[in-house]
Design a protein around this motif. Structure first.
Motif, PDB file in Angstrom:
ATOM      1  N   PRO A   1       0.800  -1.227   0.000  1.00  0.00           N
ATOM      2  CA  PRO A   1       0.000   0.000   0.000  1.00  0.00           C
ATOM      3  C   PRO A   1       0.834   1.280   0.000  1.00  0.00           C
ATOM      4  N   LEU A   2       2.088   1.197   0.403  1.00  0.00           N
ATOM      5  CA  LEU A   2       2.943   2.366   0.363  1.00  0.00           C
ATOM      6  C   LEU A   2       3.258   2.757  -1.072  1.00  0.00           C
ATOM      7  N   ILE A   3       3.406   1.774  -1.930  1.00  0.00           N
ATOM      8  CA  ILE A   3       3.751   2.016  -3.337  1.00  0.00           C
ATOM      9  C   ILE A   3       2.506   2.112  -4.204  1.00  0.00           C
ATOM     10  N   HIS A   4       1.543   1.265  -3.957  1.00  0.00           N
ATOM     11  CA  HIS A   4       0.330   1.196  -4.768  1.00  0.00           C
ATOM     12  C   HIS A   4      -0.828   1.833  -4.021  1.00  0.00           C
ATOM     13  N   ALA A   5      -0.933   3.134  -4.122  1.00  0.00           N
ATOM     14  CA  ALA A   5      -1.993   3.863  -3.417  1.00  0.00           C
ATOM     15  C   ALA A   5      -3.360   3.321  -3.817  1.00  0.00           C
ATOM     16  N   PRO A   6      -4.175   2.893  -2.862  1.00  0.00           N
ATOM     17  CA  PRO A   6      -5.477   2.302  -3.187  1.00  0.00           C
ATOM     18  C   PRO A   6      -6.369   3.213  -4.037  1.00  0.00           C
ATOM     19  N   THR A   7      -6.406   4.504  -3.735  1.00  0.00           N
ATOM     20  CA  THR A   7      -7.245   5.414  -4.514  1.00  0.00           C
ATOM     21  C   THR A   7      -6.764   5.489  -5.951  1.00  0.00           C
ATOM     22  N   ARG A   8      -5.452   5.535  -6.154  1.00  0.00           N
ATOM     23  CA  ARG A   8      -4.897   5.610  -7.507  1.00  0.00           C
ATOM     24  C   ARG A   8      -5.216   4.336  -8.286  1.00  0.00           C
ATOM     25  N   LEU A   9      -5.108   3.188  -7.635  1.00  0.00           N
ATOM     26  CA  LEU A   9      -5.436   1.926  -8.308  1.00  0.00           C
ATOM     27  C   LEU A   9      -6.921   1.855  -8.646  1.00  0.00           C
ATOM     28  N   GLN A  10      -7.759   2.321  -7.737  1.00  0.00           N
ATOM     29  CA  GLN A  10      -9.198   2.354  -7.997  1.00  0.00           C
ATOM     30  C   GLN A  10      -9.492   3.247  -9.190  1.00  0.00           C
ATOM     31  N   LEU A  11      -8.878   4.408  -9.212  1.00  0.00           N
ATOM     32  CA  LEU A  11      -9.087   5.368 -10.284  1.00  0.00           C
ATOM     33  C   LEU A  11      -8.683   4.780 -11.630  1.00  0.00           C
ATOM     34  N   ILE A  12      -7.495   4.235 -11.730  1.00  0.00           N
ATOM     35  CA  ILE A  12      -7.011   3.723 -13.015  1.00  0.00           C
ATOM     36  C   ILE A  12      -7.814   2.506 -13.451  1.00  0.00           C
ATOM     37  N   THR A  13      -8.263   1.704 -12.495  1.00  0.00           N
ATOM     38  CA  THR A  13      -9.094   0.543 -12.840  1.00  0.00           C
ATOM     39  C   THR A  13     -10.426   0.995 -13.428  1.00  0.00           C
ATOM     40  N   MET A  14     -11.058   1.973 -12.798  1.00  0.00           N
ATOM     41  CA  MET A  14     -12.342   2.458 -13.299  1.00  0.00           C
ATOM     42  C   MET A  14     -12.178   3.190 -14.631  1.00  0.00           C
ATOM     43  N   LEU A  15     -11.117   3.959 -14.761  1.00  0.00           N
ATOM     44  CA  LEU A  15     -10.906   4.697 -16.010  1.00  0.00           C
ATOM     45  C   LEU A  15     -10.579   3.780 -17.184  1.00  0.00           C
ATOM     46  N   SER A  16     -10.080   2.600 -16.901  1.00  0.00           N
ATOM     47  CA  SER A  16      -9.751   1.673 -17.994  1.00  0.00           C
ATOM     48  C   SER A  16     -11.005   1.205 -18.734  1.00  0.00           C
ATOM     49  N   ALA A  17     -12.169   1.392 -18.119  1.00  0.00           N
ATOM     50  CA  ALA A  17     -13.429   0.955 -18.726  1.00  0.00           C
ATOM     51  C   ALA A  17     -14.110   2.042 -19.555  1.00  0.00           C
ATOM     52  N   VAL A  18     -13.564   3.262 -19.557  1.00  0.00           N
ATOM     53  CA  VAL A  18     -14.189   4.371 -20.273  1.00  0.00           C
ATOM     54  C   VAL A  18     -13.142   5.112 -21.104  1.00  0.00           C
ATOM     55  N   SER A  19     -13.608   5.894 -22.083  1.00  0.00           N
ATOM     56  CA  SER A  19     -12.668   6.658 -22.904  1.00  0.00           C
ATOM     57  C   SER A  19     -12.415   8.050 -22.322  1.00  0.00           C
ATOM     58  N   GLU A  20     -13.361   8.556 -21.545  1.00  0.00           N
ATOM     59  CA  GLU A  20     -13.174   9.839 -20.874  1.00  0.00           C
ATOM     60  C   GLU A  20     -14.112   9.917 -19.687  1.00  0.00           C
ATOM     61  N   ALA A  21     -13.797  10.828 -18.767  1.00  0.00           N
ATOM     62  CA  ALA A  21     -14.622  10.981 -17.567  1.00  0.00           C
ATOM     63  C   ALA A  21     -14.453  12.385 -17.023  1.00  0.00           C
ATOM     64  N   GLU A  22     -15.470  12.848 -16.326  1.00  0.00           N
ATOM     65  CA  GLU A  22     -15.414  14.168 -15.712  1.00  0.00           C
ATOM     66  C   GLU A  22     -14.851  14.067 -14.303  1.00  0.00           C
ATOM     67  N   PHE A  23     -14.038  15.050 -13.955  1.00  0.00           N
ATOM     68  CA  PHE A  23     -13.382  15.099 -12.652  1.00  0.00           C
ATOM     69  C   PHE A  23     -14.390  14.958 -11.509  1.00  0.00           C
ATOM     70  N   ALA A  24     -15.459  15.727 -11.550  1.00  0.00           N
ATOM     71  CA  ALA A  24     -16.444  15.726 -10.466  1.00  0.00           C
ATOM     72  C   ALA A  24     -17.094  14.356 -10.284  1.00  0.00           C
TER      73      ALA A  24
END
Length: 83
Positions: free
Chosen positions: A18-41
């Motif tokens: 968890p020190l290297i692989h921030a859970p929020t960052r992994l969640q974000l990249i996993t979810m973004l891999s399913a879409v072509s674009e997304a809004e920040f909010a």
């Protein structure tokens, strides 16, 4: 198999420190891999984090080349000065 521990002494979960692989960052990249674009909010709400936390993670992913950021055009021509 007993829990593995990294050099930091933190338990490794599925091989991730968890020190290297921030859970929020992994969640974000996993979810973004399913879409072509997304809004920040939208992602801020889904991840339940502040603007600054999400911005930090997005910046790290942009710097590493995983994401690109496009600013949405503002409505009404942008900011207005005082008249």
């Amino acid at each position: 198999m007993p829990g593995l521990r990294g050099a930091t002494g933190l338990r490794l979960i599925d091989g991730l420190d968890p020190l290297i692989h921030a859970p929020t960052r992994l969640q974000l990249i996993t979810m973004l891999s399913a879409v072509s674009e997304a809004e920040f909010a939208t992602w801020r709400t889904i991840l339940e984090v502040s603007d600054s936390v999400l911005s930090k993670h997005v910046s790290a992913l942009v710097d590493a080349g995983y994401l690109t950021v496009a600013r949405a055009p503002t409505r009404g021509g942008g900011r207005r000065g005082s008249d």
